[in-house]
Design a protein around this motif. Structure first.
Motif, PDB file in Angstrom:
ATOM      1  N   ALA A 110       0.835  -1.205   0.000  1.00 42.41           N
ATOM      2  CA  ALA A 110       0.000   0.000   0.000  1.00 42.41           C
ATOM      3  C   ALA A 110       0.867   1.251   0.000  1.00 42.41           C
ATOM      4  O   ALA A 110       0.661   2.163  -0.810  1.00 42.41           O
ATOM      5  N   PHE A 111       1.836   1.286   0.875  1.00 41.34           N
ATOM      6  CA  PHE A 111       2.672   2.479   0.955  1.00 41.34           C
ATOM      7  C   PHE A 111       3.584   2.623  -0.269  1.00 41.34           C
ATOM      8  O   PHE A 111       3.875   3.746  -0.694  1.00 41.34           O
ATOM      9  N   GLY A 112       3.984   1.509  -0.860  1.00 43.80           N
ATOM     10  CA  GLY A 112       4.732   1.569  -2.114  1.00 43.80           C
ATOM     11  C   GLY A 112       3.888   2.135  -3.243  1.00 43.80           C
ATOM     12  O   GLY A 112       4.365   2.934  -4.059  1.00 43.80           O
ATOM     13  N   SER A 113       2.622   1.739  -3.296  1.00 44.53           N
ATOM     14  CA  SER A 113       1.722   2.277  -4.320  1.00 44.53           C
ATOM     15  C   SER A 113       1.478   3.764  -4.113  1.00 44.53           C
ATOM     16  O   SER A 113       1.422   4.532  -5.072  1.00 44.53           O
ATOM     17  N   PHE A 114       1.312   4.175  -2.851  1.00 39.65           N
ATOM     18  CA  PHE A 114       1.137   5.602  -2.562  1.00 39.65           C
ATOM     19  C   PHE A 114       2.361   6.393  -3.015  1.00 39.65           C
ATOM     20  O   PHE A 114       2.235   7.462  -3.603  1.00 39.65           O
ATOM     21  N   ALA A 115       3.543   5.845  -2.742  1.00 37.91           N
ATOM     22  CA  ALA A 115       4.780   6.538  -3.133  1.00 37.91           C
ATOM     23  C   ALA A 115       4.868   6.669  -4.650  1.00 37.91           C
ATOM     24  O   ALA A 115       5.231   7.736  -5.175  1.00 37.91           O
ATOM     25  N   LEU A 116       4.532   5.595  -5.377  1.00 38.77           N
ATOM     26  CA  LEU A 116       4.562   5.645  -6.838  1.00 38.77           C
ATOM     27  C   LEU A 116       3.543   6.650  -7.361  1.00 38.77           C
ATOM     28  O   LEU A 116       3.827   7.402  -8.296  1.00 38.77           O
ATOM     29  N   ALA A 117       2.377   6.695  -6.757  1.00 32.38           N
ATOM     30  CA  ALA A 117       1.340   7.629  -7.190  1.00 32.38           C
ATOM     31  C   ALA A 117       1.798   9.070  -7.003  1.00 32.38           C
ATOM     32  O   ALA A 117       1.635   9.904  -7.898  1.00 32.38           O
ATOM     33  N   PHE A 118       2.375   9.370  -5.851  1.00 33.03           N
ATOM     34  CA  PHE A 118       2.812  10.736  -5.610  1.00 33.03           C
ATOM     35  C   PHE A 118       4.018  11.109  -6.469  1.00 33.03           C
ATOM     36  O   PHE A 118       4.204  12.274  -6.806  1.00 33.03           O
ATOM     37  N   GLU A 119       4.801  10.116  -6.855  1.00 32.00           N
ATOM     38  CA  GLU A 119       5.922  10.369  -7.760  1.00 32.00           C
ATOM     39  C   GLU A 119       5.417  10.714  -9.155  1.00 32.00           C
ATOM     40  O   GLU A 119       5.982  11.546  -9.843  1.00 32.00           O
ATOM     41  N   ARG A 120       4.352  10.049  -9.578  1.00 35.01           N
ATOM     42  CA  ARG A 120       3.799  10.268 -10.919  1.00 35.01           C
ATOM     43  C   ARG A 120       2.875  11.476 -10.991  1.00 35.01           C
ATOM     44  O   ARG A 120       2.620  11.991 -12.072  1.00 35.01           O
ATOM     45  N   ARG A 121       2.324  11.895  -9.882  1.00 27.52           N
ATOM     46  CA  ARG A 121       1.371  12.989  -9.888  1.00 27.52           C
ATOM     47  C   ARG A 121       2.033  14.254 -10.388  1.00 27.52           C
ATOM     48  O   ARG A 121       3.151  14.530  -9.982  1.00 27.52           O
ATOM     49  N   LEU A 123       0.950  13.493 -13.539  1.00 26.56           N
ATOM     50  CA  LEU A 123       0.835  12.769 -14.806  1.00 26.56           C
ATOM     51  C   LEU A 123      -0.345  11.808 -14.736  1.00 26.56           C
ATOM     52  O   LEU A 123      -0.732  11.344 -13.662  1.00 26.56           O
ATOM     53  N   SER A 124      -0.890  11.464 -15.884  1.00 30.95           N
ATOM     54  CA  SER A 124      -2.047  10.580 -15.903  1.00 30.95           C
ATOM     55  C   SER A 124      -1.672   9.191 -15.395  1.00 30.95           C
ATOM     56  O   SER A 124      -0.537   8.750 -15.518  1.00 30.95           O
ATOM     57  N   GLY A 125      -2.644   8.554 -14.813  1.00 33.42           N
ATOM     58  CA  GLY A 125      -2.453   7.202 -14.303  1.00 33.42           C
ATOM     59  C   GLY A 125      -2.129   7.141 -12.827  1.00 33.42           C
ATOM     60  O   GLY A 125      -2.184   6.066 -12.225  1.00 33.42           O
ATOM     61  N   TRP A 126      -1.818   8.263 -12.200  1.00 34.87           N
ATOM     62  CA  TRP A 126      -1.439   8.240 -10.787  1.00 34.87           C
ATOM     63  C   TRP A 126      -2.588   7.779  -9.909  1.00 34.87           C
ATOM     64  O   TRP A 126      -2.374   7.139  -8.888  1.00 34.87           O
ATOM     65  N   PHE A 127      -3.834   8.095 -10.315  1.00 34.40           N
ATOM     66  CA  PHE A 127      -4.994   7.707  -9.513  1.00 34.40           C
ATOM     67  C   PHE A 127      -5.080   6.197  -9.338  1.00 34.40           C
ATOM     68  O   PHE A 127      -5.476   5.702  -8.280  1.00 34.40           O
ATOM     69  N   TRP A 128      -4.694   5.441 -10.369  1.00 33.89           N
ATOM     70  CA  TRP A 128      -4.782   3.986 -10.294  1.00 33.89           C
ATOM     71  C   TRP A 128      -3.839   3.418  -9.232  1.00 33.89           C
ATOM     72  O   TRP A 128      -4.144   2.431  -8.578  1.00 33.89           O
ATOM     73  N   MET A 129      -2.711   4.047  -9.045  1.00 37.71           N
ATOM     74  CA  MET A 129      -1.785   3.607  -8.004  1.00 37.71           C
ATOM     75  C   MET A 129      -2.321   3.950  -6.612  1.00 37.71           C
ATOM     76  O   MET A 129      -2.154   3.179  -5.673  1.00 37.71           O
ATOM     77  N   MET A 172      -4.178  -0.219 -16.552  1.00 36.94           N
ATOM     78  CA  MET A 172      -4.711   1.129 -16.732  1.00 36.94           C
ATOM     79  C   MET A 172      -3.596   2.183 -16.750  1.00 36.94           C
ATOM     80  O   MET A 172      -3.701   3.180 -17.456  1.00 36.94           O
ATOM     81  N   LEU A 173      -2.555   1.956 -15.963  1.00 38.02           N
ATOM     82  CA  LEU A 173      -1.410   2.871 -15.987  1.00 38.02           C
ATOM     83  C   LEU A 173      -0.782   2.877 -17.370  1.00 38.02           C
ATOM     84  O   LEU A 173      -0.480   3.932 -17.930  1.00 38.02           O
ATOM     85  N   GLY A 174      -0.582   1.705 -17.950  1.00 33.38           N
ATOM     86  CA  GLY A 174      -0.042   1.623 -19.304  1.00 33.38           C
ATOM     87  C   GLY A 174      -0.952   2.285 -20.320  1.00 33.38           C
ATOM     88  O   GLY A 174      -0.490   2.990 -21.227  1.00 33.38           O
ATOM     89  N   PHE A 175      -2.261   2.090 -20.167  1.00 31.17           N
ATOM     90  CA  PHE A 175      -3.224   2.710 -21.065  1.00 31.17           C
ATOM     91  C   PHE A 175      -3.167   4.234 -20.955  1.00 31.17           C
ATOM     92  O   PHE A 175      -3.122   4.933 -21.959  1.00 31.17           O
ATOM     93  N   ALA A 176      -3.132   4.740 -19.724  1.00 34.13           N
ATOM     94  CA  ALA A 176      -3.097   6.193 -19.501  1.00 34.13           C
ATOM     95  C   ALA A 176      -1.795   6.790 -20.023  1.00 34.13           C
ATOM     96  O   ALA A 176      -1.788   7.878 -20.611  1.00 34.13           O
TER      97      ALA A 176
END
Length: 180
Positions: A110-121, A123-129, A172-176
């Protein structure tokens, strides 16, 4: 050391279609685990038991070849062997122990996904993480609330749900990323 990807398009090109294929396969595997949770729980437990037994054999061979007179060197292969045998002999207890370990994994996932999302934010696809992180966090809490009585079913269902959402999120990340 690899060069840092400079643009989102460079990242998409470097990933190719593997992001979609991996996501789809993870989602299918997760769906199978949700529909057959007992079978997935037992499969995980038996697979881990045999990995430990095979690991003990390999470590034992290494110790025999290089450190056979050092008694402390025999501890690791012995613990692996005993642990693997205990998992095979007591599968229900093994499933409960593995379920508890999976909850700890889900917390870190969970915390790894949050970190990846905030790193990508942004950019599109961050919501999925973020969504993947929330699902992993909820699953980890559910395990702890019902543990150990719910372990035989929870292990299969929760690993299945986690794999399903990992797959959907990756797909979905790949699609976005491809749309950018």
């Amino acid at each position: 050391m690899m060069n840092k990807v400079t643009t989102n398009q460079d990242l998409v090109k470097s990933m190719g279609t593997s992001v979609w294929v991996t996501g789809l396969l993870l989602a299918l595997l997760g769906g199978a685990g949700i529909f057959f949770p007992g079978a997935l729980s037992l499969t995980i437990e038996v697979f881990l038991a045999w990995l430990m037994i095979m690991g003990s054999i390999l470590w034992g061979y290494y110790v025999y070849q290089w450190h056979r007179t050092a008694l402390i060197s025999w501890l690791k292969p012995l613990v692996l062997l005993i642990g693997g045998i205990l998992l095979l002999v007591y599968p229900v207890t093994g499933v409960a122990a593995i379920t508890l370990l999976i909850s700890f994994y889900l917390f870190t996932d969970a915390f790894g996904s949050f970190a990846l999302a905030f790193e990508r934010r942004p950019l599109s696809g961050w919501f999925w993480m973020i969504l993947n992180g929330v699902v992993s966090l909820v699953l980890a809490v559910l395990i702890l609330v019902g543990w150990p009585s719910t372990s035989p079913i929870y292990l299969g269902i929760i690993v299945g749900i986690s794999l399903l959402f990992d797959g959907i999120s990756l797909f979905m990340l790949g699609f976005a990323m491809n749309k950018e």
